[in-house]
Enzyme design. Structure first.
Site, PDB file in Angstrom:
ATOM      1  CB  SER A 133      -0.875  -0.003   1.256  1.00 19.89           C
ATOM      2  OG  SER A 133      -1.534   1.236   1.431  1.00 19.89           O
ATOM      3  CE1 TYR A 146      -3.730  -2.096   5.666  1.00 18.47           C
ATOM      4  CE2 TYR A 146      -3.286   0.212   5.139  1.00 18.47           C
ATOM      5  CZ  TYR A 146      -3.562  -1.083   4.731  1.00 18.47           C
ATOM      6  OH  TYR A 146      -3.680  -1.365   3.393  1.00 18.47           O
TER       7      TYR A 146
END
Length: 240
Positions: A133, A146
């Site tokens: 990501s 995260y």
């Protein structure tokens, strides 16, 4: 010529499902792994072995890969796509959400790699594609745990690339920005989810999963002597 086997984790929806459709259209046999077997089977893809596997179960991952390789030959690539995005603040986010992301986003990637890498090294060929990501490259509000897992994916991918480069195995990191997937729905804090949706809308929307699948395929299609080490992509309107 018969195309080689490709393994895709988290293949029941979103990026994983689109990647499966793309590679199936190109004639590859597939091993599709996810916890929701019915969604895998609903894809209706030819030469696709669908197995209900949680990638945090390393024995189940290894067993599924062995079964697929017995049927279709060696795995030429794995797309480690399974993951969770559980947003929250460190001071009050349920700690079991951290554990879930660490187990899925980091250990699950490592288990997928271990299941295919020895064979790739023995053959001197293969491609490991890890879906990370932009949160593996920079920080965002309410993303601390995260972000930690996605920075780990970036780090382990680059270190692995260094380990295996001389053996002819390629390692690729795909780092998308916001994507229209189910990931946000798993966040338990409703205010954070609402703020995230508003941020996404302010950027004019998110990437379609197919765009990320095309990036995966682009990296894989390169000649064996070429490694696209990292692809970072996001919706044009996404500033951060």
């Amino acid at each position: 010529m018969t195309k080689p086997l490709i393994v895709i984790t988290g293949a029941s929806s979103g990026i994983g499902a689109e990647t499966a459709r793309l590679f199936a259209a190109e004639g590859h046999p597939l091993l599709l792994l996810a916890r929701r077997l019915e969604l895998l089977e609903e894809l209706g893809l030819p030469d696709a072995l669908c197995r209900k596997v949680d990638v945090t179960d390393r024995d189940a991952v290894a067993a599924a890969v062995r079964e697929a390789q017995e049927r279709h030959g060696p795995a030429d690539a794995i797309v480690n796509n399974a993951g969770a995005m559980l947003l929250g603040r460190v001071a009050d986010q349920p700690v079991d959400e951290w554990d879930r992301m660490i187990d899925l986003n980091i250990k699950g990637v490592l288990y997928g790699i271990r299941a295919v890498l020895p064979g790739m090294l023995a053959r001197g060929a293969g491609t490991v594609i890890n879906i990370s990501s932009v949160a593996g490259r920079k920080t965002f509000p309410n993303h601390t745990a995260y972000v930690a897992t996605k920075f780990a994916v970036h780090a382990l991918s680059e270190n692995l690339r260094e380990e295996v480069a001389a053996s002819g195995v390629r390692v690729v990191t795909i780092a998308p920005g916001a994507v229209e997937t189910e990931l946000l729905s798993h966040t338990s804090d409703e205010r954070i989810k609402s703020d995230y949706r508003a941020w996404k809308e302010s950027a004019g929307g998110a990437l379609a999963p197919r765009a990320v699948a095309e990036a995966v395929a682009y990296a894989y299609r390169q000649p064996p002597e070429v490694t696209i080490r990292e692809i970072v992509l996001a919706a044009t309107g996404q500033e951060s």
